[in-house]
Design a protein around this motif. Structure first.
Motif, PDB file in Angstrom:
ATOM      1  N   ILE A  76     -17.737  -8.983  -3.108  1.00 44.33           N
ATOM      2  CA  ILE A  76     -16.814  -8.237  -2.230  1.00 44.33           C
ATOM      3  C   ILE A  76     -17.016  -8.611  -0.760  1.00 44.33           C
ATOM      4  CG2 ILE A  76     -16.709  -6.307  -3.849  1.00 44.33           C
ATOM      5  CD1 ILE A  76     -18.416  -4.684  -1.891  1.00 44.33           C
ATOM      6  N   PHE A  77     -18.117  -9.290  -0.469  1.00 51.08           N
ATOM      7  CA  PHE A  77     -18.379  -9.717   0.910  1.00 51.08           C
ATOM      8  C   PHE A  77     -17.950 -11.160   1.167  1.00 51.08           C
ATOM      9  CE2 PHE A  77     -22.141  -6.774   0.091  1.00 51.08           C
ATOM     10  CZ  PHE A  77     -21.447  -5.664   0.542  1.00 51.08           C
ATOM     11  N   HIS A  78     -17.424 -11.808   0.122  1.00 46.61           N
ATOM     12  CA  HIS A  78     -17.158 -13.239   0.297  1.00 46.61           C
ATOM     13  C   HIS A  78     -15.779 -13.684  -0.170  1.00 46.61           C
ATOM     14  CE1 HIS A  78     -17.979 -17.461   0.753  1.00 46.61           C
ATOM     15  NE2 HIS A  78     -17.691 -17.681  -0.514  1.00 46.61           N
ATOM     16  N   ARG A  79     -15.227 -13.037  -1.196  1.00 47.92           N
ATOM     17  CA  ARG A  79     -14.007 -13.581  -1.809  1.00 47.92           C
ATOM     18  C   ARG A  79     -12.786 -13.437  -0.913  1.00 47.92           C
ATOM     19  NH1 ARG A  79     -13.688 -11.358  -7.853  1.00 47.92           N
ATOM     20  NH2 ARG A  79     -11.498 -11.171  -7.220  1.00 47.92           N
ATOM     21  N   GLN A  80     -12.095 -14.557  -0.720  1.00 47.41           N
ATOM     22  CA  GLN A  80     -10.903 -14.572   0.127  1.00 47.41           C
ATOM     23  C   GLN A  80      -9.785 -13.706  -0.475  1.00 47.41           C
ATOM     24  OE1 GLN A  80     -10.730 -16.231   3.127  1.00 47.41           O
ATOM     25  NE2 GLN A  80      -8.640 -15.489   3.489  1.00 47.41           N
ATOM     26  N   ASP A  81      -9.649 -13.710  -1.811  1.00 53.88           N
ATOM     27  CA  ASP A  81      -8.562 -12.937  -2.422  1.00 53.88           C
ATOM     28  C   ASP A  81      -8.799 -11.437  -2.242  1.00 53.88           C
ATOM     29  OD1 ASP A  81     -10.703 -12.963  -4.224  1.00 53.88           O
ATOM     30  OD2 ASP A  81      -9.427 -12.952  -6.007  1.00 53.88           O
ATOM     31  N   ILE A  82     -10.067 -11.023  -2.283  1.00 56.37           N
ATOM     32  CA  ILE A  82     -10.363  -9.608  -2.034  1.00 56.37           C
ATOM     33  C   ILE A  82     -10.023  -9.265  -0.587  1.00 56.37           C
ATOM     34  CG2 ILE A  82     -12.207  -7.875  -1.893  1.00 56.37           C
ATOM     35  CD1 ILE A  82     -13.572  -9.264  -4.244  1.00 56.37           C
ATOM     36  N   TYR A  83     -10.382 -10.162   0.322  1.00 54.21           N
ATOM     37  CA  TYR A  83     -10.099  -9.924   1.748  1.00 54.21           C
ATOM     38  C   TYR A  83      -8.596  -9.760   2.009  1.00 54.21           C
ATOM     39  CZ  TYR A  83      -9.795 -10.504   6.758  1.00 54.21           C
ATOM     40  OH  TYR A  83      -9.510 -10.309   8.082  1.00 54.21           O
ATOM     41  N   GLU A  84      -7.802 -10.619   1.382  1.00 57.59           N
ATOM     42  CA  GLU A  84      -6.355 -10.527   1.607  1.00 57.59           C
ATOM     43  C   GLU A  84      -5.787  -9.219   1.054  1.00 57.59           C
ATOM     44  OE1 GLU A  84      -4.964 -14.315   0.208  1.00 57.59           O
ATOM     45  OE2 GLU A  84      -5.952 -15.305   1.905  1.00 57.59           O
ATOM     46  N   GLN A  85      -6.361  -8.766  -0.056  1.00 60.63           N
ATOM     47  CA  GLN A  85      -5.972  -7.455  -0.594  1.00 60.63           C
ATOM     48  C   GLN A  85      -6.367  -6.337   0.380  1.00 60.63           C
ATOM     49  OE1 GLN A  85      -4.665  -6.399  -3.985  1.00 60.63           O
ATOM     50  NE2 GLN A  85      -3.705  -8.339  -3.469  1.00 60.63           N
ATOM     51  N   GLU A  86      -7.503  -6.487   1.017  1.00 60.54           N
ATOM     52  CA  GLU A  86      -7.941  -5.470   1.993  1.00 60.54           C
ATOM     53  C   GLU A  86      -6.968  -5.386   3.167  1.00 60.54           C
ATOM     54  OE1 GLU A  86     -11.810  -6.964   2.970  1.00 60.54           O
ATOM     55  OE2 GLU A  86     -12.827  -5.692   1.500  1.00 60.54           O
ATOM     56  N   LEU A  87      -6.542  -6.551   3.671  1.00 55.82           N
ATOM     57  CA  LEU A  87      -5.616  -6.527   4.814  1.00 55.82           C
ATOM     58  C   LEU A  87      -4.342  -5.778   4.434  1.00 55.82           C
ATOM     59  CD1 LEU A  87      -5.826 -10.070   6.451  1.00 55.82           C
ATOM     60  CD2 LEU A  87      -6.960  -7.958   7.163  1.00 55.82           C
ATOM     61  N   GLU A  88      -3.885  -5.973   3.197  1.00 56.62           N
ATOM     62  CA  GLU A  88      -2.625  -5.372   2.768  1.00 56.62           C
ATOM     63  C   GLU A  88      -2.801  -3.905   2.369  1.00 56.62           C
ATOM     64  OE1 GLU A  88      -0.595  -7.477  -0.452  1.00 56.62           O
ATOM     65  OE2 GLU A  88      -0.292  -5.512  -1.367  1.00 56.62           O
ATOM     66  N   LYS A  89      -3.809  -3.627   1.557  1.00 59.38           N
ATOM     67  CA  LYS A  89      -3.891  -2.307   0.928  1.00 59.38           C
ATOM     68  C   LYS A  89      -4.780  -1.342   1.703  1.00 59.38           C
ATOM     69  CE  LYS A  89      -2.572  -3.519  -3.718  1.00 59.38           C
ATOM     70  NZ  LYS A  89      -2.525  -4.973  -3.853  1.00 59.38           N
ATOM     71  N   ILE A  90      -5.556  -1.846   2.641  1.00 56.82           N
ATOM     72  CA  ILE A  90      -6.400  -0.953   3.453  1.00 56.82           C
ATOM     73  C   ILE A  90      -5.933  -0.981   4.908  1.00 56.82           C
ATOM     74  CG2 ILE A  90      -8.752  -0.577   4.318  1.00 56.82           C
ATOM     75  CD1 ILE A  90      -9.669  -1.473   1.478  1.00 56.82           C
ATOM     76  N   PHE A  91      -5.977  -2.153   5.533  1.00 60.43           N
ATOM     77  CA  PHE A  91      -5.686  -2.187   6.972  1.00 60.43           C
ATOM     78  C   PHE A  91      -4.201  -2.005   7.285  1.00 60.43           C
ATOM     79  CE2 PHE A  91      -9.888  -4.013   6.664  1.00 60.43           C
ATOM     80  CZ  PHE A  91     -10.540  -3.306   7.655  1.00 60.43           C
ATOM     81  N   ALA A  92      -3.316  -2.329   6.357  1.00 58.01           N
ATOM     82  CA  ALA A  92      -1.886  -2.090   6.604  1.00 58.01           C
ATOM     83  C   ALA A  92      -1.455  -0.691   6.146  1.00 58.01           C
ATOM     84  CB  ALA A  92      -1.042  -3.162   5.915  1.00 58.01           C
TER      85      ALA A  92
END
Lengths: 180, 464
Positions: B32-48
């Protein structure tokens, strides 16, 4: 817009320039060699050691000194007690992050030296670059400009004021674990 | 009229969220600290979607005062309006997308794009362009092309939050009973708080969650990680947290606050006895205002994160956001907060004290940075990242019988808040909408009648 220094000061003699420029080189050598108590010996007891945060402001909205302000946040805004506390942290056996240690190279260039307004005081301007490496592959480089006041105390030059300005509004690394 | 942002379609959830975020079994995975696909989900589902901290009301004194910041990786401008309210706009011109405001703070009558001279007033309306005649002959409707305004903006006790999601619950509902605890720092005196001028920005090669989780509920690290800094500032070790007679971890919607009731344990590490004295001096008035319990929290050994990335330390009075910049990088925005009514010399001591402890040159933060970067870097290893990480301290510490609000756990040496943080994080990654979010809150939504008098313990534990 940037900090404006005075153009009305008198340059020091060749001998004094040599004394001051070799002192600045020595200061950086002893910092690179982690001789912090020797470095503390170079400091005036009333030192103000100041590295303000740089703020990315429009020209029509200047702060007190354009890009920085004496009442705003700073990387260093230290009196001698504060500097000694920082040195003390480096010296603790439990400073886990400093073992293995950080390896420093400090470079000083463009030294200008003038007689200060008070007798026995010198205004010394210089540019610096600091290169740090940690661990196997970490490297951090940053540069800037320094405006110093050195003062003679019993015939020995002591650093009484230092203003450190870097151009960056964002520090592009995790810390500044050294002195500049 | 300024444009409202349009809602973006929610993509499907990742299929393996329960594998890397298995909170019932107190395990997360380093990926969860490294995967790019998880990060992109975070930008969409958390930060947006979530409410994000964007500024403090004290940073805006008059109409046209603005700051620029980011919500996730989206650049935004926050600007004070003539009626004293605040608007937040995407900091990108609706014509070709160039940034319209480059400075971090200031005062402006409006914002003019450097590219084609589109000019916006502080309400976000498009009021002119270079060569405006050509627009008229193209039947251009300027009223449709103002700066794009975020979906919601609101504030709590001076703290301004915004969200890109029109469907997000209100800020009040999002923060829930955490506001009761926020008051211990942000409303302990009449007039509330203000930010010291300036903002220190720096970068760190770590995942944003490691930093946010450290403040949500990890006091455990302090006695060990920060031993050298505490010795430097205090001439001795930090207070031993396990010696406190009474301490808590509380959480709600992924937010978490861990605290002791020792009044001055955090402020003491600034090494300025005048600040300890100040807190003791104001304490009787805080008791009148907030009650005995929260008066014991004003500068105690404590920390807080409001989900996802807004954190602070009462006592040290450092306030920060951990801006995500890819899975392996954050940008830290750091401020210092003080009571508006505090004497000037006290404010000045806090300005310096917060910086010498918690800033990129702070003796405490230096040790955190090392730990957080290497927690992130080890997750690059394909095998290492698949291994379980333990978050199981304090599994049986939930307090059923308490008048304290939120989900309350006994003891601050506890990973209850970290688990709640990651649970909420995982739930957001899984949920296509706010309505689909499971409710894991089981505590009181409002403080019970005895909450203000609960503690009968004396203050001053750990006082130096």
């Amino acid at each position: 817009m940037f900090y404006k220094s005075s153009d009305h000061l008198t340059p020091v003699s060749v001998e004094e320039y040599h004394r001051i420029s070799t002192l600045l080189a020595k200061e950086y050598r002893i910092l690179d060699e982690e001789r912090f108590s020797d470095w503390l010996d170079l400091l005036h007891p009333e030192i103000h050691y100041w590295m303000p945060g740089i703020e990315n402001r429009r020209r029509e909205n200047p702060l007190e000194y354009g890009f920085f302000d004496s009442k705003h946040m700073a990387y260093f805004d230290d009196a001698i007690r504060d500097i000694k506390r920082r040195v003390s942290r480096f010296s603790q056996p439990s400073a886990w992050a400093e073992n293995p240690g950080t390896r420093n190279v400090h470079i000083v260039a463009g030294i200008e030296a003038f007689y200060g307004e008070e007798a026995g005081e010198y205004c010394v301007y210089s540019t610096f670059q600091n290169i740090r490496s940690r661990g196997l592959d970490e490297e951090y480089i940053f540069s800037g400009r320094r405006y110093d006041t050195w003062s003679l105390v019993d015939g020995v030059l002591k650093l009484k004021k230092r203003l450190i300005l870097m151009p960056n509004a964002t520090l592009t690394c995790k810390n500044i674990n050294t002195f500049i | 009229m300024a444009n409202r942002i349009k809602t973006i379609d929610i993509t499907d959830a990742l299929p393996d969220i329960d594998d890397f975020c298995d909170i019932p079994n107190a395990r997360i995975s380093g990926e969860i600290f490294h995967r790019q696909d998880i990060y992109e989900q975070e930008l969409e589902k958390i930060f947006a979607r979530c409410w994000l901290f964007v500024g403090h009301e004290s940073q805006f004194k008059k109409a046209g005062d603005y700051i620029t910041t980011t919500m996730g990786e989206d650049d935004v401008i926050i600007v004070r309006q003539k009626n004293g309210s605040h608007k937040a706009f995407i900091n990108a011109c609706p014509h070709r997308g160039n940034k319209v405001c480059f400075s971090e703070s200031g005062n402006a009558r409006g914002f003019i794009c450097n590219y084609h001279g589109w000019s916006f007033n502080i309400e976000g309306n498009l009021i002119g362009q270079h060569e405006s005649g050509i627009y008229e002959s193209s039947q251009f409707d300027a009223s449709k092309w103002g700066l794009r305004e975020v979906a919601q903006i609101d504030s709590y006790k001076g703290l301004i939050f915004a969200t890109f999601d029109a469907q997000a619950p209100s800020l009040e509902e999002y923060l829930g009973p955490m506001t009761w605890y926020l008051d211990a720092l942000f409303d302990n005196q009449e007039g509330g708080t203000e930010f010291v001028g300036g903002c220190i920005r720096s970068t760190m090669d770590c995942n944003w969650k490691i930093a946010a989780e450290n403040f949500v509920g990890d006091i455990l690290h302090a006695g060990w990680t920060h031993d050298s800094a505490a010795r430097a500032m205090l001439g001795g070790a930090v207070s031993k947290v396990s010696d406190f007679e009474e301490s808590y971890s509380v959480n709600w919607n992924g937010h978490g606050y861990e605290f002791a009731l020792d009044t001055v344990g955090n402020v003491a590490v600034l090494g300025e006895s005048a600040l300890n004295k100040y807190l003791h001096t104001i304490k009787p008035s805080v008791i009148d205002r907030l009650g005995e319990f929260r008066a014991n929290m004003i500068g105690s050994v404590s920390s807080c994160t409001i989900f996802p990335n807004f954190s602070f330390l009462p006592g040290q009075n450092t306030v920060r956001i951990w801006q995500p910049r890819g899975p392996n990088k954050i940008e830290l925005f750091t401020w210092v907060v003080v009571n508006k009514t505090a004497p000037e010399d006290i404010k000045e001591k806090w300005r310096k004290g917060a910086m010498i402890t918690f800033s990129p040159t702070g003796v405490f933060e230096m040790d955190d940075g090392e730990n957080w970067e290497y927690c992130t870097k080890t997750a690059r290893g394909r095998v290492t990242s698949q291994q379980d990480l333990f978050v199981g301290l304090g599994m049986d510490t939930y307090l059923e019988e308490t008048d304290l609000p939120a989900n309350v756990y006994s003891g601050q040496l506890n990973e209850a808040n970290s688990r709640a943080f990651y649970q909420y994080w995982g739930d957001l990654l899984k949920s296509p909408s706010w309505d689909a979010m499971p409710n894991n809150n089981k505590g009181k939504a409002k403080a019970g009648p005895k909450a203000s008098q609960i503690s009968d313990k004396t203050d001053g534990i750990g006082e130096k």
